[in-house]
Design an enzyme around this catalytic site. Structure first.
Site, PDB file in Angstrom:
ATOM      1  N   LYS A  26      27.697  -3.941  -1.322  1.00 50.67           N
ATOM      2  CA  LYS A  26      29.162  -3.822  -1.369  1.00 50.67           C
ATOM      3  C   LYS A  26      29.717  -3.120  -0.125  1.00 50.67           C
ATOM      4  O   LYS A  26      30.900  -2.851  -0.037  1.00 50.67           O
ATOM      5  CB  LYS A  26      29.572  -3.027  -2.624  1.00 50.67           C
ATOM      6  CG  LYS A  26      29.209  -3.728  -3.921  1.00 50.67           C
ATOM      7  CD  LYS A  26      29.595  -2.866  -5.123  1.00 50.67           C
ATOM      8  CE  LYS A  26      28.375  -2.453  -5.908  1.00 50.67           C
ATOM      9  NZ  LYS A  26      28.638  -1.421  -6.900  1.00 50.67           N
ATOM     10  N   ARG A  72       0.797  -1.222   0.000  1.00 47.71           N
ATOM     11  CA  ARG A  72       0.000   0.000   0.000  1.00 47.71           C
ATOM     12  C   ARG A  72       0.834   1.280   0.000  1.00 47.71           C
ATOM     13  O   ARG A  72       0.599   2.179  -0.810  1.00 47.71           O
ATOM     14  CB  ARG A  72      -0.927   0.047   1.234  1.00 47.71           C
ATOM     15  CG  ARG A  72      -2.179  -0.739   1.076  1.00 47.71           C
ATOM     16  CD  ARG A  72      -2.560  -1.369   2.388  1.00 47.71           C
ATOM     17  NE  ARG A  72      -1.580  -2.385   2.684  1.00 47.71           N
ATOM     18  CZ  ARG A  72      -1.655  -3.644   2.235  1.00 47.71           C
ATOM     19  NH1 ARG A  72      -2.673  -4.027   1.546  1.00 47.71           N
ATOM     20  NH2 ARG A  72      -0.691  -4.522   2.499  1.00 47.71           N
ATOM     21  N   THR A  73       1.771   1.377   0.929  1.00 48.75           N
ATOM     22  CA  THR A  73       2.505   2.639   1.063  1.00 48.75           C
ATOM     23  C   THR A  73       3.339   2.877  -0.196  1.00 48.75           C
ATOM     24  O   THR A  73       3.339   3.979  -0.758  1.00 48.75           O
ATOM     25  CB  THR A  73       3.390   2.608   2.325  1.00 48.75           C
ATOM     26  OG1 THR A  73       2.602   2.107   3.412  1.00 48.75           O
ATOM     27  CG2 THR A  73       3.914   3.980   2.663  1.00 48.75           C
ATOM     28  N   HIS A 112       4.267   5.734  11.558  1.00 49.23           N
ATOM     29  CA  HIS A 112       3.875   5.646  10.140  1.00 49.23           C
ATOM     30  C   HIS A 112       2.932   6.827   9.887  1.00 49.23           C
ATOM     31  O   HIS A 112       1.721   6.677   9.753  1.00 49.23           O
ATOM     32  CB  HIS A 112       3.163   4.316   9.906  1.00 49.23           C
ATOM     33  CG  HIS A 112       3.022   3.920   8.460  1.00 49.23           C
ATOM     34  ND1 HIS A 112       3.211   4.788   7.411  1.00 49.23           N
ATOM     35  CD2 HIS A 112       2.692   2.721   7.908  1.00 49.23           C
ATOM     36  CE1 HIS A 112       3.002   4.133   6.270  1.00 49.23           C
ATOM     37  NE2 HIS A 112       2.697   2.887   6.547  1.00 49.23           N
ATOM     38  N   ARG A 167      11.166   3.833   3.838  1.00 46.09           N
ATOM     39  CA  ARG A 167      10.703   2.803   4.787  1.00 46.09           C
ATOM     40  C   ARG A 167      11.931   2.013   5.227  1.00 46.09           C
ATOM     41  O   ARG A 167      12.739   1.599   4.403  1.00 46.09           O
ATOM     42  CB  ARG A 167       9.677   1.868   4.159  1.00 46.09           C
ATOM     43  CG  ARG A 167       9.381   0.686   5.073  1.00 46.09           C
ATOM     44  CD  ARG A 167       8.180  -0.105   4.674  1.00 46.09           C
ATOM     45  NE  ARG A 167       6.967   0.645   4.918  1.00 46.09           N
ATOM     46  CZ  ARG A 167       5.742   0.102   4.881  1.00 46.09           C
ATOM     47  NH1 ARG A 167       5.602  -1.189   4.604  1.00 46.09           N
ATOM     48  NH2 ARG A 167       4.689   0.829   5.107  1.00 46.09           N
TER      49      ARG A 167
HETATM   50  N1   CP Z   1      -0.497  -0.106   5.726  1.00 47.07           N
HETATM   51  C1   CP Z   1       0.733  -0.340   5.212  1.00 47.07           C
HETATM   52  O1   CP Z   1       1.720   0.289   5.582  1.00 47.07           O
HETATM   53  O2   CP Z   1       0.777  -1.331   4.282  1.00 47.07           O
HETATM   54  P1   CP Z   1       2.089  -1.753   3.484  1.00 47.07           P
HETATM   55  O3   CP Z   1       3.054  -2.355   4.489  1.00 47.07           O
HETATM   56  O4   CP Z   1       1.626  -2.751   2.474  1.00 47.07           O
HETATM   57  O5   CP Z   1       2.672  -0.519   2.881  1.00 47.07           O
END
Ligand code: CP
Length: 326
Positions: free
Chosen positions: A102, A72-73, A152, A123
């Site tokens: 490396k 999703r993100t 998040h 992320r």
């Molecule tokens: N809700 C969410 O962060 O989903 P993903 O881990 O798929 O991005």
């Protein structure tokens, strides 16, 4: 500057102006900032749904640097950039496919992608990684797309928008969280988000081993939010406006055995929903789900996790990128 967690301490408040700002934590936001963003969302939805050409960030390049898996993100940020006329450089699993293999450091990796881009969306499994990246990248904003068990923030913005869309308000709500309070970064950010508004009461249903850490619990209480921890479904309030179900975060456990002791203790099936929710409750989940909501519930009108909650992810991220990169 107010902060509940030293990992996020250094970051500027939005204070009505998103331009060029790192987006690392909900600590940076006020009610006013969230309203500024939400006011943009209908326009973004219009662009996305009607395939209207948009050149809002034409010429800008956004790097998506994802050290952890994401559907999703990653998917919604990638879509959002393109919907508003920008382009992406997408680096998935850099620990396997970039020069990190490396021996290149995190610091150098951030400097390299800063040189190629107008923004970095990161992320990473470590709490505080987005904060660290933002201190390294002095020339472009860094957006936290999930830092370990920390926060998040963009998930919370879309979650708040989904709630706002349904109820027309973000105050005076009763919200039931269930699942993994300890490791759930979406839970941590959403508690901070709901704490910005008065008279919200949050119930946190989990196994004892998956409660918020005591430090985090007391940090959240200091924000002035009412928190009630539950261990039994019999204590679920009947009048909850929102249910926010979450996955037990398997990847944060030391052993599979420890994880298996905790998984799927609170499963929402149709009978459970009909017994414990009200007819106006909305059922949310940041997803992915791994058994804690049965697929038969998906068609219940109260279930929004595969409907508005998903779609709002793109629209809200379009609005955020517009404001940060305008
Ligand atoms: N809700 C969410 O962060 O989903 P993903 O881990 O798929 O991005």
């Amino acid at each position: 500057m107010h902060s509940t967690n030293s990992a996020y301490k250094r970051f500027d408040k939005i204070n009505g102006n998103f331009k060029g700002k790192d987006i690392v934590s909900l600590d940076q936001f006020s009610q006013k900032d969230i309203k500024i963003l939400f006011d943009e969302v209908p326009k973004m939805r219009e662009i996305a749904l009607n395939a209207r050409p948009s050149k809002i960030i034409e010429g800008k390049i956004v790097v998506l640097l994802f050290y952890e898996p994401s559907s999703r993100t990653f998917g919604s940020f990638s879509t959002a950039v393109k919907q508003i006329g920008g382009q992406t450089v997408e680096i998935l699993n850099p620990q396997d496919f970039s020069s990190i293999v490396k021996g290149e450091t995190f610091e150098d990796t951030i400097r390299v992608f800063e040189a190629y881009s107008d923004a970095i969306i990161l992320r990473h499994p470590q709490v505080g990684s987005a904060s660290k990246a933002a201190q390294i990248a002095k020339l472009v904003p860094v957006i936290n797309a999930g830092d370990g068990v920390g926060e998040h923030p963009t998930q919370t913005l879309l979650d708040l928008y989904t709630i706002y869309e349904k109820f027309g308000r973000l105050d005076n709500l009763t919200v039931l969280f269930a699942g993994d309070m300890l490791n759930g970064r979406t839970v941590h950010s959403l508690i901070k988000g709901l704490a910005l508004y008065p008279k919200n009461t949050l119930y946190l249903l989990s196994l004892p081993s998956l409660k918020l850490s005591r430090k985090e619990y007391s940090n959240f209480l200091n924000l002035g939010i009412k928190l009630v921890e539950l261990e039994s479904v019999n204590d679920i309030p009947k009048n909850a406006d929102v249910w926010y179900w979450t996955r037990i975060q398997k990847e944060r456990f030391k052993s599979i055995k420890d994880y298996e002791k905790t998984s799927n203790k609170f499963v929402v099936n149709q009978e459970f929903l009909d017994t414990y929710a009200s007819k106006n409750t909305i059922l949310m989940h940041p997803l992915p789900r791994v058994g804690e909501i049965t697929p038969k519930v998906d068609d219940d009108p109260r279930a929004v996790y595969l409907k508005s909650q998903i779609r709002n992810g793109t629209y809200v991220r379009m609005a955020l990128l517009t404001k940060v990169l305008e």
